[in-house]
Design an enzyme around this catalytic site. Structure first.
Site, PDB file in Angstrom:
ATOM      1  CG  ASP A 161      -1.926   1.138   1.193  1.00 56.06           C
ATOM      2  OD1 ASP A 161      -1.706   2.114   0.445  1.00 56.06           O
ATOM      3  OD2 ASP A 161      -2.931   1.060   1.919  1.00 56.06           O
ATOM      4  CG  HIS A 217      -0.439   5.597   4.305  1.00 55.00           C
ATOM      5  ND1 HIS A 217      -1.365   5.804   5.311  1.00 55.00           N
ATOM      6  CD2 HIS A 217      -1.109   4.966   3.302  1.00 55.00           C
ATOM      7  CE1 HIS A 217      -2.536   5.312   4.939  1.00 55.00           C
ATOM      8  NE2 HIS A 217      -2.401   4.802   3.729  1.00 55.00           N
TER       9      HIS A 217
END
Length: 267
Positions: free
Chosen positions: A177, A182
């Protein structure tokens, strides 16, 4: 690249998302364990000679399925949110090997201003269900779906703490991911966050380690895990875990980040 299909959200119910065989080795499983908080002293999680694979590693193997639905145009991938996750373990994952996964769209609920898509992934080792909240995709005349279950009653009877690392998202994103929110402060700012946020699946999986310790069981003995993502967590956070024991496992919360969570471990 898969062609984008334009159709109402409700029409995606039951759509086959395909079958894939994914492979991994001990290094992948060890990297995963480290990314969700295993320590160097947890030898059977980080040493290949005695490796037990954390059951939540399965979720990284199946991440292609919700991504596939987004790539087909079911929802706007820039605004959709991961609302909740379920995992049922059928058998332990081997230290390395190949896993064949079949994916489909489960229910599609109409929340009015949004739709909720369920993506179900099945294999001989696990069944995993993503619930994806898609703003702007509702209003197609479908059912609203079940109401959120009531939370546990009374004072918790166990407590623990999830201590996240400052570099935790940098590690976890190497598992597949790679979303910029992030890791990149500018990307996080674009979604209204002060800094990069934790992956929801990382927070949920990482919470199962201190929860298992509080219960006196091994985290690799996890047989069921679920939770709703209520708010973002950030690398470096220390989040309290509160748990309520029941006949079929433990209900728990992780700070304000994860609510309505449930876990079950074998002895």
């Amino acid at each position: 690249m898969t062609a984008v299909e334009q159709k109402p959200a409700g029409a995606w119910r039951g759509v086959d998302l395909g079958t894939r065989t994914v492979s991994y080795d001990e290094r992948d499983a060890i990297l995963y364990a480290l990314a969700v908080g295993a320590q160097a002293t947890d030898l059977d999680l980080v040493m290949e000679d005695r490796l037990r694979v954390l059951p939540t590693f399965a979720l990284t193997l199946a991440q292609w399925a919700p991504d596939e639905l987004g790539s087909r145009g079911a929802f706007d991938t820039k605004t959709a949110l991961h609302g909740s996750q379920e995992l049922t373990v059928l058998a332990p994952l081997p230290p390395s090997g190949e896993v064949t996964l079949s994916a489909r769209v489960g229910e599609v609920w109409d929340k009015g201003a949004a739709a909720v898509f369920e993506v179900v992934v099945e294999s001989e080792y696990f069944v995993a269900t993503w619930s994806l909240f898609a703003p702007g995709a509702g209003g197609f005349g479908g059912e609203r779906g079940p109401a959120k279950p009531a939370g546990p009653v009374g004072d918790p009877d166990l407590s623990a703490e999830l201590v996240t690392a400052a570099n935790q998202t940098a590690l976890y994103r190497l598992l597949g991911d790679m979303h910029h929110i992030h890791i990149d402060p500018a990307a996080a700012e674009r979604i209204g966050q002060p800094r990069p946020i934790m992956h929801g699946l990382c927070t949920l999986a990482a919470s199962s380690l201190p929860l298992a310790r509080a219960l006196g069981v091994h985290p690799a003995n996890l047989t069921q895990l679920s939770g709703r993502f209520a708010a973002p967590a950030f690398p470096g956070d220390r989040l309290p875990i509160s748990g309520w024991r029941g006949a079929d496992g433990v209900d728990f919360t992780v700070g304000g980040a994860i609510v309505g969570a449930h876990a079950r471990f074998s002895e």
